[in-house]
Design an enzyme around this catalytic site. Structure first.
Site, PDB file in Angstrom:
ATOM      1  N   ASP A  25       0.832  -1.211   0.000  1.00 46.03           N
ATOM      2  CA  ASP A  25       0.000   0.000   0.000  1.00 46.03           C
ATOM      3  C   ASP A  25       0.867   1.263   0.000  1.00 46.03           C
ATOM      4  O   ASP A  25       2.006   1.237   0.464  1.00 46.03           O
ATOM      5  CB  ASP A  25      -0.917  -0.032   1.240  1.00 46.03           C
ATOM      6  CG  ASP A  25      -2.069   0.956   1.115  1.00 46.03           C
ATOM      7  OD1 ASP A  25      -2.370   1.394  -0.019  1.00 46.03           O
ATOM      8  OD2 ASP A  25      -2.676   1.281   2.155  1.00 46.03           O
ATOM      9  N   ARG A  38      -1.002   9.396  -9.757  1.00 43.93           N
ATOM     10  CA  ARG A  38      -1.036   8.164  -8.952  1.00 43.93           C
ATOM     11  C   ARG A  38      -0.467   6.964  -9.716  1.00 43.93           C
ATOM     12  O   ARG A  38       0.193   6.105  -9.141  1.00 43.93           O
ATOM     13  CB  ARG A  38      -2.480   7.836  -8.531  1.00 43.93           C
ATOM     14  CG  ARG A  38      -3.061   8.773  -7.488  1.00 43.93           C
ATOM     15  CD  ARG A  38      -4.512   8.381  -7.184  1.00 43.93           C
ATOM     16  NE  ARG A  38      -4.617   6.988  -6.764  1.00 43.93           N
ATOM     17  CZ  ARG A  38      -4.417   6.562  -5.523  1.00 43.93           C
ATOM     18  NH1 ARG A  38      -4.110   7.404  -4.571  1.00 43.93           N
ATOM     19  NH2 ARG A  38      -4.526   5.284  -5.236  1.00 43.93           N
ATOM     20  N   HIS A  42       2.068   3.422  -9.104  1.00 44.64           N
ATOM     21  CA  HIS A  42       1.824   2.001  -9.388  1.00 44.64           C
ATOM     22  C   HIS A  42       2.958   1.405 -10.225  1.00 44.64           C
ATOM     23  O   HIS A  42       3.368   0.268 -10.009  1.00 44.64           O
ATOM     24  CB  HIS A  42       0.482   1.819 -10.100  1.00 44.64           C
ATOM     25  CG  HIS A  42      -0.700   2.186  -9.245  1.00 44.64           C
ATOM     26  ND1 HIS A  42      -0.825   1.764  -7.934  1.00 44.64           N
ATOM     27  CD2 HIS A  42      -1.807   2.935  -9.504  1.00 44.64           C
ATOM     28  CE1 HIS A  42      -1.961   2.244  -7.443  1.00 44.64           C
ATOM     29  NE2 HIS A  42      -2.569   2.959  -8.363  1.00 44.64           N
ATOM     30  N   ARG A  76     -12.343   2.189  -7.744  1.00 45.45           N
ATOM     31  CA  ARG A  76     -11.462   3.315  -8.104  1.00 45.45           C
ATOM     32  C   ARG A  76     -11.837   3.879  -9.474  1.00 45.45           C
ATOM     33  O   ARG A  76     -12.538   3.219 -10.247  1.00 45.45           O
ATOM     34  CB  ARG A  76     -10.020   2.843  -8.101  1.00 45.45           C
ATOM     35  CG  ARG A  76      -9.582   2.462  -6.708  1.00 45.45           C
ATOM     36  CD  ARG A  76      -8.105   2.246  -6.624  1.00 45.45           C
ATOM     37  NE  ARG A  76      -7.745   1.979  -5.235  1.00 45.45           N
ATOM     38  CZ  ARG A  76      -6.532   2.066  -4.747  1.00 45.45           C
ATOM     39  NH1 ARG A  76      -5.538   2.405  -5.541  1.00 45.45           N
ATOM     40  NH2 ARG A  76      -6.297   1.821  -3.479  1.00 45.45           N
ATOM     41  N   LEU A 136      10.869 -20.649  -4.543  1.00 43.91           N
ATOM     42  CA  LEU A 136       9.981 -19.691  -3.866  1.00 43.91           C
ATOM     43  C   LEU A 136       8.655 -19.718  -4.614  1.00 43.91           C
ATOM     44  O   LEU A 136       8.641 -19.782  -5.843  1.00 43.91           O
ATOM     45  CB  LEU A 136      10.590 -18.274  -3.950  1.00 43.91           C
ATOM     46  CG  LEU A 136       9.702 -17.101  -3.510  1.00 43.91           C
ATOM     47  CD1 LEU A 136       9.509 -17.111  -1.983  1.00 43.91           C
ATOM     48  CD2 LEU A 136      10.308 -15.757  -3.917  1.00 43.91           C
TER      49      LEU A 136
HETATM   50  C1  IPE Z   1      -5.433  -2.769  -0.007  1.00 47.24           C
HETATM   51  O1  IPE Z   1      -5.091  -1.443  -0.223  1.00 47.24           O
HETATM   52  C2  IPE Z   1      -5.412  -3.548  -1.274  1.00 47.24           C
HETATM   53  C3  IPE Z   1      -4.119  -3.641  -1.969  1.00 47.24           C
HETATM   54  C4  IPE Z   1      -2.968  -3.209  -1.563  1.00 47.24           C
HETATM   55  C5  IPE Z   1      -4.183  -4.313  -3.223  1.00 47.24           C
HETATM   56  P1  IPE Z   1      -6.186  -0.301  -0.329  1.00 47.24           P
HETATM   57  O2  IPE Z   1      -5.439   0.984  -0.458  1.00 47.24           O
HETATM   58  O3  IPE Z   1      -7.169  -0.612  -1.386  1.00 47.24           O
HETATM   59  O4  IPE Z   1      -6.909  -0.401   1.088  1.00 47.24           O
HETATM   60  P2  IPE Z   1      -7.884   0.618   1.837  1.00 47.24           P
HETATM   61  O5  IPE Z   1      -8.977   0.953   0.889  1.00 47.24           O
HETATM   62  O6  IPE Z   1      -7.083   1.834   2.179  1.00 47.24           O
HETATM   63  O7  IPE Z   1      -8.333  -0.109   3.063  1.00 47.24           O
HETATM   64  C1  IPE Z   2      -1.679   0.167  -3.278  1.00 44.60           C
HETATM   65  O1  IPE Z   2      -1.437   1.534  -3.291  1.00 44.60           O
HETATM   66  C2  IPE Z   2      -1.923  -0.386  -4.658  1.00 44.60           C
HETATM   67  C3  IPE Z   2      -3.311  -0.816  -4.889  1.00 44.60           C
HETATM   68  C4  IPE Z   2      -4.272  -0.812  -4.018  1.00 44.60           C
HETATM   69  C5  IPE Z   2      -3.599  -1.321  -6.211  1.00 44.60           C
HETATM   70  P1  IPE Z   2      -2.622   2.593  -3.280  1.00 44.60           P
HETATM   71  O2  IPE Z   2      -3.012   2.874  -4.667  1.00 44.60           O
HETATM   72  O3  IPE Z   2      -3.720   2.135  -2.391  1.00 44.60           O
HETATM   73  O4  IPE Z   2      -1.891   3.840  -2.643  1.00 44.60           O
HETATM   74  P2  IPE Z   2      -2.511   4.887  -1.616  1.00 44.60           P
HETATM   75  O5  IPE Z   2      -3.025   4.107  -0.446  1.00 44.60           O
HETATM   76  O6  IPE Z   2      -3.599   5.605  -2.326  1.00 44.60           O
HETATM   77  O7  IPE Z   2      -1.353   5.756  -1.266  1.00 44.60           O
HETATM   78 MG    MG Z   3      -4.137   2.410  -0.423  1.00 44.19          MG
END
Ligand code: IPE
Ligand code: IPE
Ligand code: MG
Length: 251
Positions: A25, A38, A42, A76, A136
């Site tokens: 995350d 954003r 990724h 999203r 692994l």
């Molecule tokens: C959890 O992250 C899912 C992944 C990392 C794939 P999110 O960013 O979606 O989680 P929430 O919405 O903050 O709980």
């Molecule tokens: C995790 O990073 C990746 C996915 C959930 C796909 P985020 O996209 O949730 O990043 P933040 O939480 O918005 O910083």
């Molecule tokens: Mg997130």
């Protein structure tokens, strides 16, 4: 080897975690902090995966499970979702041959029926190609949700019919879970500062050691993994017993 996912047996507590499960995350915030879109986060996050995979191989971790896309992430903006799908395809194209050369098995778990056919075919082919690798096992959780997993396991178990008089047991359900091929995670890591499970492996995390770090996923590397493992090694995994009982067993 079959792993019974059950709380009725006391599992071992290996010094190096056999199974590390990660919520990757903070990609979005990593990018926003740099005034980037954003999606740049990724892309950088996808690159960070390779370093952590290599570090796991070097440290003797046997299973690495990565939460890449949750069943809730469809909420999203469409643009971000489609970029994530394209990134998934690119990663498969770029990384599978390398993983195979390094004796790494790739698994993808989640409700894959929602992905387009091209992606589903690529996943099936990558899994087939790497199926016999043993160094692994990297599992990507994609369109995965912990509740989805439990429900699909319940449905699959009950579809066989013949409910036992005393009701079903944990041992009967466990083989139907999406990751029945792996022992339960020893160490859970969540990057990005949030301290929640976000519908990741709900059943399997029953006795996992939890580790949260503020580091954003794109910045997470071998050194960060070592910090998480060091924290894990400080923990006393009691599985319901007392500390004194553990000390006695060790002496
Ligand atoms: C959890 O992250 C899912 C992944 C990392 C794939 P999110 O960013 O979606 O989680 P929430 O919405 O903050 O709980
Ligand atoms: C995790 O990073 C990746 C996915 C959930 C796909 P985020 O996209 O949730 O990043 P933040 O939480 O918005 O910083
Ligand atoms: Mg997130």
């Amino acid at each position: 080897m079959k792993h019974t996912s059950s709380t009725s047996a006391v599992p071992d507590a290996p010094r190096v975690p056999r199974h590390v499960a990660v919520i990757m995350d903070g990609n979005g915030r990593w990018a926003t902090k740099r005034f980037l879109p954003r999606v740049a986060g990724h892309v950088k996050g996808a690159e960070a995966v390779r370093g952590v995979v290599e570090a796991c191989v070097e440290r003797g971790v046997e299973y690495l499970t990565l939460f890449a896309f949750s069943s809730e992430n469809w909420r999203r903006p469409e643009e971000e979702v489609s970029l994530l799908m394209r990134l998934f395809v690119t990663m498969l194209e770029r990384e599978v041959a390398k993983m195979h050369a390094n004796d790494i098995r790739l698994k993808v778990v989640g409700d894959l029926s929602r992905f387009n056919e091209q992606l589903q075919a690529m996943i099936a082919s990558a899994e087939r190609k790497t199926a016999d690798n043993t160094r692994l096992t990297v599992t990507i959780c994609a369109n995965y949700g912990g509740r989805w997993d439990i429900m699909q396991a319940v449905n699959s178990m009950t579809a066989q019919g013949g409910q036992p008089a005393g009701g079903y047991t944990e041992e009967q359900l466990a083989p139907h879970l999406a990751m029945a091929y792996a022992p339960e995670p020893d160490l859970f890591i969540r990057t990005g500062g949030e301290e929640r499970i976000s519908n990741f492996l709900l059943w399997q995390l029953a006795y996992t050691e939890l580790y949260f770090t503020d580091t954003y996923w794109p910045d997470f590397g071998a050194a960060s993994l070592d910090e998480a493992i060091a924290s894990y090694q400080q923990r006393e995994r009691r599985f319901g017993r007392t500390g004194a009982q553990l000390a006695e067993k060790a002496s």
